[in-house]
Design a protein around this motif. Structure first.
Motif, PDB file in Angstrom:
ATOM      1  N   THR A  39       0.838  -1.201   0.000  1.00  0.00           N
ATOM      2  CA  THR A  39       0.000   0.000   0.000  1.00  0.00           C
ATOM      3  C   THR A  39       0.871   1.248   0.000  1.00  0.00           C
ATOM      4  O   THR A  39       0.621   2.195  -0.743  1.00  0.00           O
ATOM      5  CB  THR A  39      -0.918  -0.005   1.240  1.00  0.00           C
ATOM      6  OG1 THR A  39      -1.856  -1.063   1.084  1.00  0.00           O
ATOM      7  CG2 THR A  39      -1.648   1.317   1.382  1.00  0.00           C
ATOM      8  N   THR A  40       1.914   1.241   0.827  1.00  0.00           N
ATOM      9  CA  THR A  40       2.817   2.379   0.896  1.00  0.00           C
ATOM     10  C   THR A  40       3.428   2.661  -0.471  1.00  0.00           C
ATOM     11  O   THR A  40       3.511   3.799  -0.918  1.00  0.00           O
ATOM     12  CB  THR A  40       3.921   2.091   1.938  1.00  0.00           C
ATOM     13  OG1 THR A  40       3.301   1.720   3.166  1.00  0.00           O
ATOM     14  CG2 THR A  40       4.809   3.285   2.153  1.00  0.00           C
ATOM     15  N   ARG A  41       3.825   1.607  -1.141  1.00  0.00           N
ATOM     16  CA  ARG A  41       4.427   1.778  -2.465  1.00  0.00           C
ATOM     17  C   ARG A  41       3.411   2.266  -3.480  1.00  0.00           C
ATOM     18  O   ARG A  41       3.672   3.206  -4.237  1.00  0.00           O
ATOM     19  CB  ARG A  41       5.024   0.439  -2.937  1.00  0.00           C
ATOM     20  CG  ARG A  41       6.175  -0.036  -2.071  1.00  0.00           C
ATOM     21  CD  ARG A  41       6.488  -1.504  -2.307  1.00  0.00           C
ATOM     22  NE  ARG A  41       6.957  -1.737  -3.653  1.00  0.00           N
ATOM     23  CZ  ARG A  41       8.070  -2.392  -3.942  1.00  0.00           C
ATOM     24  NH1 ARG A  41       8.815  -2.908  -3.004  1.00  0.00           N
ATOM     25  NH2 ARG A  41       8.440  -2.542  -5.190  1.00  0.00           N
ATOM     26  N   VAL A  42       2.255   1.606  -3.510  1.00  0.00           N
ATOM     27  CA  VAL A  42       1.238   1.998  -4.502  1.00  0.00           C
ATOM     28  C   VAL A  42       0.807   3.436  -4.259  1.00  0.00           C
ATOM     29  O   VAL A  42       0.674   4.228  -5.195  1.00  0.00           O
ATOM     30  CB  VAL A  42       0.029   1.037  -4.475  1.00  0.00           C
ATOM     31  CG1 VAL A  42      -1.130   1.597  -5.279  1.00  0.00           C
ATOM     32  CG2 VAL A  42       0.444  -0.318  -5.027  1.00  0.00           C
ATOM     33  N   PHE A  43       0.658   3.806  -2.992  1.00  0.00           N
ATOM     34  CA  PHE A  43       0.284   5.193  -2.718  1.00  0.00           C
ATOM     35  C   PHE A  43       1.320   6.156  -3.287  1.00  0.00           C
ATOM     36  O   PHE A  43       0.996   7.101  -3.995  1.00  0.00           O
ATOM     37  CB  PHE A  43       0.130   5.452  -1.217  1.00  0.00           C
ATOM     38  CG  PHE A  43       0.180   6.919  -0.894  1.00  0.00           C
ATOM     39  CD1 PHE A  43      -0.886   7.744  -1.235  1.00  0.00           C
ATOM     40  CD2 PHE A  43       1.301   7.489  -0.321  1.00  0.00           C
ATOM     41  CE1 PHE A  43      -0.834   9.111  -0.986  1.00  0.00           C
ATOM     42  CE2 PHE A  43       1.365   8.853  -0.077  1.00  0.00           C
ATOM     43  CZ  PHE A  43       0.298   9.667  -0.407  1.00  0.00           C
ATOM     44  N   SER A  44       2.605   5.901  -3.000  1.00  0.00           N
ATOM     45  CA  SER A  44       3.595   6.898  -3.405  1.00  0.00           C
ATOM     46  C   SER A  44       3.799   6.905  -4.920  1.00  0.00           C
ATOM     47  O   SER A  44       4.190   7.917  -5.482  1.00  0.00           O
ATOM     48  CB  SER A  44       4.909   6.737  -2.644  1.00  0.00           C
ATOM     49  OG  SER A  44       5.478   5.499  -2.931  1.00  0.00           O
ATOM     50  N   LEU A  45       3.474   5.801  -5.587  1.00  0.00           N
ATOM     51  CA  LEU A  45       3.590   5.791  -7.049  1.00  0.00           C
ATOM     52  C   LEU A  45       2.349   6.389  -7.716  1.00  0.00           C
ATOM     53  O   LEU A  45       2.421   6.917  -8.822  1.00  0.00           O
ATOM     54  CB  LEU A  45       3.786   4.356  -7.553  1.00  0.00           C
ATOM     55  CG  LEU A  45       5.107   3.712  -7.159  1.00  0.00           C
ATOM     56  CD1 LEU A  45       5.057   2.209  -7.378  1.00  0.00           C
ATOM     57  CD2 LEU A  45       6.263   4.337  -7.947  1.00  0.00           C
ATOM     58  N   PHE A  46       1.219   6.300  -7.016  1.00  0.00           N
ATOM     59  CA  PHE A  46      -0.046   6.728  -7.607  1.00  0.00           C
ATOM     60  C   PHE A  46      -0.311   8.213  -7.388  1.00  0.00           C
ATOM     61  O   PHE A  46      -0.951   8.871  -8.206  1.00  0.00           O
ATOM     62  CB  PHE A  46      -1.190   5.908  -6.989  1.00  0.00           C
ATOM     63  CG  PHE A  46      -2.545   6.257  -7.532  1.00  0.00           C
ATOM     64  CD1 PHE A  46      -2.796   6.213  -8.902  1.00  0.00           C
ATOM     65  CD2 PHE A  46      -3.578   6.634  -6.682  1.00  0.00           C
ATOM     66  CE1 PHE A  46      -4.046   6.533  -9.410  1.00  0.00           C
ATOM     67  CE2 PHE A  46      -4.834   6.953  -7.186  1.00  0.00           C
ATOM     68  CZ  PHE A  46      -5.068   6.903  -8.556  1.00  0.00           C
ATOM     69  N   ALA A  47       0.212   8.755  -6.291  1.00  0.00           N
ATOM     70  CA  ALA A  47      -0.184  10.109  -5.884  1.00  0.00           C
ATOM     71  C   ALA A  47       0.301  11.206  -6.821  1.00  0.00           C
ATOM     72  O   ALA A  47      -0.280  12.287  -6.851  1.00  0.00           O
ATOM     73  CB  ALA A  47       0.293  10.377  -4.464  1.00  0.00           C
ATOM     74  N   ALA A  48       1.356  10.958  -7.594  1.00  0.00           N
ATOM     75  CA  ALA A  48       1.868  12.006  -8.486  1.00  0.00           C
ATOM     76  C   ALA A  48       2.814  11.379  -9.497  1.00  0.00           C
ATOM     77  O   ALA A  48       3.410  10.343  -9.224  1.00  0.00           O
ATOM     78  CB  ALA A  48       2.618  13.058  -7.670  1.00  0.00           C
ATOM     79  N   PRO A  49       2.970  12.020 -10.669  1.00  0.00           N
ATOM     80  CA  PRO A  49       4.021  11.558 -11.579  1.00  0.00           C
ATOM     81  C   PRO A  49       5.375  11.738 -10.889  1.00  0.00           C
ATOM     82  O   PRO A  49       5.514  12.650 -10.067  1.00  0.00           O
ATOM     83  CB  PRO A  49       3.913  12.504 -12.784  1.00  0.00           C
ATOM     84  CG  PRO A  49       2.634  13.249 -12.623  1.00  0.00           C
ATOM     85  CD  PRO A  49       2.268  13.203 -11.175  1.00  0.00           C
ATOM     86  N   PRO A  50       6.349  10.888 -11.195  1.00  0.00           N
ATOM     87  CA  PRO A  50       7.575  10.873 -10.380  1.00  0.00           C
ATOM     88  C   PRO A  50       8.317  12.204 -10.305  1.00  0.00           C
ATOM     89  O   PRO A  50       8.876  12.523  -9.263  1.00  0.00           O
ATOM     90  CB  PRO A  50       8.444   9.810 -11.064  1.00  0.00           C
ATOM     91  CG  PRO A  50       7.754   9.418 -12.316  1.00  0.00           C
ATOM     92  CD  PRO A  50       6.329   9.828 -12.211  1.00  0.00           C
ATOM     93  N   GLU A  51       8.318  12.973 -11.382  1.00  0.00           N
ATOM     94  CA  GLU A  51       9.142  14.192 -11.319  1.00  0.00           C
ATOM     95  C   GLU A  51       8.421  15.359 -10.635  1.00  0.00           C
ATOM     96  O   GLU A  51       9.024  16.376 -10.319  1.00  0.00           O
ATOM     97  CB  GLU A  51       9.684  14.586 -12.706  1.00  0.00           C
ATOM     98  CG  GLU A  51       8.686  14.909 -13.781  1.00  0.00           C
ATOM     99  CD  GLU A  51       7.943  13.679 -14.294  1.00  0.00           C
ATOM    100  OE1 GLU A  51       6.898  13.878 -14.930  1.00  0.00           O
ATOM    101  OE2 GLU A  51       8.378  12.518 -14.050  1.00  0.00           O
ATOM    102  N   LYS A  52       7.134  15.155 -10.338  1.00  0.00           N
ATOM    103  CA  LYS A  52       6.373  16.213  -9.643  1.00  0.00           C
ATOM    104  C   LYS A  52       6.409  16.001  -8.130  1.00  0.00           C
ATOM    105  O   LYS A  52       6.638  14.892  -7.659  1.00  0.00           O
ATOM    106  CB  LYS A  52       4.904  16.177 -10.099  1.00  0.00           C
ATOM    107  CG  LYS A  52       4.709  16.566 -11.551  1.00  0.00           C
ATOM    108  CD  LYS A  52       4.485  18.064 -11.677  1.00  0.00           C
ATOM    109  CE  LYS A  52       4.838  18.606 -13.046  1.00  0.00           C
ATOM    110  NZ  LYS A  52       4.204  17.930 -14.154  1.00  0.00           N
ATOM    111  N   ASP A  53       6.127  17.063  -7.372  1.00  0.00           N
ATOM    112  CA  ASP A  53       6.042  16.915  -5.927  1.00  0.00           C
ATOM    113  C   ASP A  53       4.840  16.044  -5.570  1.00  0.00           C
ATOM    114  O   ASP A  53       3.803  16.110  -6.233  1.00  0.00           O
ATOM    115  CB  ASP A  53       5.903  18.285  -5.258  1.00  0.00           C
ATOM    116  CG  ASP A  53       7.211  19.062  -5.331  1.00  0.00           C
ATOM    117  OD1 ASP A  53       8.250  18.427  -5.637  1.00  0.00           O
ATOM    118  OD2 ASP A  53       7.195  20.274  -5.118  1.00  0.00           O
TER     119      ASP A  53
END
Ligand code: ANZ
Ligand code: ZN
Length: 838
Positions: free
Chosen positions: A609-623
């Motif tokens: 969940t932690t991983r999916v959240f951090s990958l889903f919340a924004a495109p990688p180069e954005k905050d």
């Protein structure tokens, strides 16, 4: 493992089980003999501060996704991890808490390794590199000596921050608003002999080869370019009025303004300043000005906004073209370290010179008139543009500035008054630190032989452990007699060791090479392995390293290539700079009090969940903006996928042949829709992940889940009995599990096992989609020959008629039906029926 889904989604059990499995089976061990194409995926290694934070989670989740995805896409992966383990905090901890830096650091590493382990990252831990251990830092020393032998490491005087009350050198980070971080005394500058690396020798190549880095963000390349700061201009000699055989040499990038010079300015630290003022009335005033500037913090005196200040030296120079007498000033805005440290001031066309001239009432001479011919003295600000025409400039009057630049350069060179010159803003890299917790610089001072490198066979020079960490003195190593005393390697007489250690950026400038053969003992790395793995295919890290670390790593790569150890001259083929993690409108940081502890998240929701959240919340180069709802959303999604696959998966068929488009052609429209959605999802997740649009890839998986759960709900009992439906649905669920596995790897493994497969899902091939089924709408095209149905095929809606005809004519059944009869006509009706008349 007992049935993990009996009581719903239990991430803790699942994750512990699979982490154990991966470890036991060495699932992520690098296969050095693989024939597959190589992919080197590298995240910037962390400083072992003691705990990982959400910024770490984000970058390592991104790197791990890429590594797992590329593995499944058929690459042989190198995906290592290590520790940037030297540095100031360990030393501060030693002073404050009386723990030896080594102990503090190794304890932190153990804690953080365990934390990363709980995230389930696919590292080959056999390749762990720890920069503070002698088996790593001996190679820093080795590389330093190789550089010394080539003249790339040398000594000169440099300034350091000095706290007079603590009697110690301070790192830049320990100077806060010009004051010592511990006692708040005013920090002063002290001159010390220091070691430098000649990065300037590579300035031109660092600039020119940056153009080959098409896989880097433009922004980073631009920052590096500005940092290197190449300037092409002209040096001009101005003879001294009272000593015509001597001259001051200035550097200008605006030769076209040469006839607008009204004074010269020399840097206060310039060695030529003292002879200029000797015996003049101004001597004492200038000397105290020099003292004052010396005490100023470098960050103050080099800032653009600093109030311009200066003094007349009492000396004059002669303008080489007009032979006028020109006064010479010294001023705080002229930097000793740039150009020649002396400038020609053109107040009409340079804003700094303008402010200085206005303040001290010096003449201003206009030599470039604007296009509208509207400039008149007195000016309200400098006219700095280069479009217009030269005025009051002797033979150059009337030329446009670009032509005048060329003409004046040619004239000055021809008359022997100066020469064209290129300067770089880039300075040599000062690596000496008066610190303990770093790599000892492997040099020895002998009264007879001078500066002698430690023989390579005597490396490593180990850090001593008998240091009292008092926080006093020029350098902690000076307090270890056993360390300092050494015999000269050349003459064997008593000599003294260098007590400075290396800047920790030295360590991180080549660590990516060490990973290719971390246990190598005869060389910093095995050249054959380096040839195989380098350059790093994908490097991932923070934008804060856009300049120093990334520039130093490029510099080292070039030096190491010149040492003959590698063939590559650039270390990182592709670079991804991820954004920050933000909460309550600020970057997460201890000082802001807005930190979310990843451990807490993992305990409550699980690593997936932690991983999916951090990958889903924004495109990688954005905050990435933190949100509790976002975490809960990710958790709900995984829970639902888990439940659906567990409860609804149809039994495996006895005939294990894979589901293909042909199987589906005659199925019900609902079954076809599932198949089509599966193909479309594979396409979308593949393409988005390839483009690093991880958030939209996850959206695609969510839509796929919604679609499937809806389809299952709407199916009648008879339909559910249909074998094709069952096969297609099972195939869809299998694909969902495979596609989700690099994002939520533990759940992926668990569901894969539940589906009856052997582990590990991380080693299976990424699915390929059937392009005929990926269009949003497809139609069934019926093919007739002379009105009789011969075959059917599926095409995307709106496919070109010519393509439809070709497809129809290449069908074996159609070919047989036509035989060798000539085709009279082909009718295409609404793209759904083709009738071939023969
Ligand atoms: C005369 C002049 C006239 C200049 C004009 C500019 C505009 P860049 O482009 O960044 O390389 N300069 C040279 N050495 C300096 C030093 N040590 N400290 C401070 N300033 C220095 O800047 C080159 C310009 O910066 C040079 O061109 C010089 O000012 C100044 F209308 O010379 B110029
Ligand atoms: Zn000697």
């Amino acid at each position: 493992m007992p049935n993990p889904f009996e009581n719903g989604y239990q991430p803790k059990e699942i994750e512990a089980h699979w982490q154990g499995y991966w470890k036991e089976h060495q699932t992520f061990r690098v296969n050095e003999n693989s024939e597959k194409p190589k992919y080197y995926c590298l995240e910037m290694f962390p400083y072992p501060s003691g705990r990982i934070h959400m910024g770490h989670v984000r970058v390592y989740a991104i790197g791990d996704l890429i590594a797992r995805f590329k593995t499944m896409r058929g690459f042989a992966l190198l995906h290592p991890m290590g520790w940037d383990a030297f540095g100031l905090p360990a030393e501060n901890a030693a002073i404050k808490q009386k723990v030896p830096p080594a102990e503090w650091t190794l304890k932190n590493i153990a804690a953080m390794r365990a934390q990363l382990g709980k995230l389930g990252l696919s590292y080959d831990w056999d390749r762990e590199v720890t920069t503070c251990l002698p088996d790593y830092y001996r190679w820093n020393q080795w590389l330093f000596i190789k550089m010394f032998e080539r003249g790339l490491a040398y000594q000169k005087e440099g300034t350091v921050n000095w706290c007079p009350s603590c009697e110690t050198v301070l790192a830049n980070e320990q100077v806060i608003d010009g004051e010592c971080w511990r006692c708040s005394s005013q920090v002063v500058q002290k001159r010390l002999n220091q070691w430098f690396l000649k990065i300037t020798d590579y300035a031109e190549e660092l600039l020119s080869s940056a153009e080959t880095l098409t896989g880097w963000p433009e922004r980073v390349l631009l920052m590096q370019k500005n940092w290197i700061g190449k300037s092409s201009g002209l040096e001009v000699h101005f003879p001294l009025d009272d000593r015509p055989n001597e001259s001051l040499t200035i550097f200008t990038t605006r030769p076209d303004t040469l006839l607008g010079v009204t004074f010269l300015c020399i840097a206060p630290e310039h060695p030529l300043l003292l002879p200029l003022i000797a015996g003049k009335d101004q001597e004492n005033a200038v000397l105290s000005f020099i003292e004052k500037i010396k005490q100023q913090d470098k960050t103050v005196s080099t800032s653009l906004t600093v109030e311009k200040e200066g003094l007349f030296t009492g000396a004059y120079a002669i303008h080489p073209l007009t032979h006028e007498k020109i006064p010479i000033f010294t001023a705080n805005f002229v930097l000793m370290e740039y150009g020649t440290g002396i400038i020609m001031a053109v107040p009409a066309h340079d804003q700094r010179d303008f402010e200085f001239a206005t303040k001290y009432n010096l003449p201003i001479r206009l030599v470039i008139q604007n296009k509208a011919q509207s400039l008149v003295l007195p000016l309200s600000e400098a006219f700095v543009e280069s479009d217009g025409v030269l005025v009051s400039s002797n033979i150059f009057t009337g030329l446009d500035p670009d032509a005048a630049k060329k003409a004046i350069c040619r004239y000055v060179e021809k008359e022997g008054l100066g020469q064209e010159k290129i300067y770089y803003r880039l300075r040599d890299w000062g690596i000496s630190r008066q610190r303990y917790w770093g790599t000892p610089i492997p040099m020895i001072y002998c009264e007879t032989c001078g500066v002698v490198p430690v023989p390579l066979s005597n490396l490593p020079v180990l850090l001593p452990s008998d240091i009292p960490f008092s926080g006093k003195g020029v350098s902690p190593l000076l307090q270890s007699p056993s360390f300092i005393k050494v015999d000269c390697p050349k003459c064997q007489k008593p000599a003294r060791r260098e007590t400075d250690t290396m800047d920790t950026f030295f360590d991180s400038s080549w660590y990516f090479l060490r990973y290719v053969s971390p246990h190598e003992t005869g060389n910093p790395f095995d050249p054959n392995q380096a040839a195989k793995w380098l350059p790093v295919t994908q490097y991932i890290g923070g934008i804060e390293h856009a300049i120093l670390h990334l520039l130093y790593a490029r510099f080292f790569t070039k030096v190491i290539a010149d040492l003959g150890l590698t063939q590559i001259r650039e270390p990182f083929l592709n670079l991804l700079t991820q954004g920050m993690v933000i909460k309550d409108n600020a970057k997460m940081s201890k000082s802001k009090g807005n930190v979310v502890d990843p451990d807490h998240l993992i305990n409550e929701y699980g690593a997936d969940t932690t991983r999916v959240f951090s990958l889903f919340a924004a495109p990688p180069e954005k905050d990435l903006v933190w949100s509790d709802e976002g975490v809960q959303g990710a958790s709900r999604f995984l829970t639902r996928v888990c439940k659906m696959v567990y409860e609804q998966v149809p039994p495996a068929c006895s005939s294990q042949e894979p589901v293909r488009g042909e199987v589906v052609i005659n199925a019900s429209s609902g079954t076809k829709a599932i198949y089509r959605m599966t193909q479309r999802t594979i396409k979308r997740v593949t393409e988005d992940t390839e483009k690093f649009c991880f958030n939209t890839a996850i959206s695609g998986l969510m839509e796929f889940y919604n679609f499937l759960s809806h389809e299952i709900g709407n199916r009648s009992v008879e339909e559910k009995d249909d074998l094709t439906y069952q096969r297609v649905l099972r195939d869809a669920m299998e694909k969902l599990v495979v596609l989700i596995s690099p994002f939520a790897p533990h759940l992926g493994e668990a569901l894969w096992a539940h589906l009856g497969h052997l582990p590990s899902i991380s080693q299976i091939s990424w699915p390929v989609y059937d392009p005929a089924w990926t269009e949003s709408e497809t139609v069934e095209v019926v093919v007739q020959v002379n009105g009789k149905i011969k075959t059917k095929f599926i095409e995307a809606a709106g496919t070109d008629e010519e393509v439809l005809k070709k497809t129809a004519l290449s069908d074996p059944k159609v070919i047989t039906a036509i035989g060798n009869l000539p085709i009279k006509k082909i009718f295409v009706i609404k793209s759904q029926l083709i009738n071939i008349v023969v």
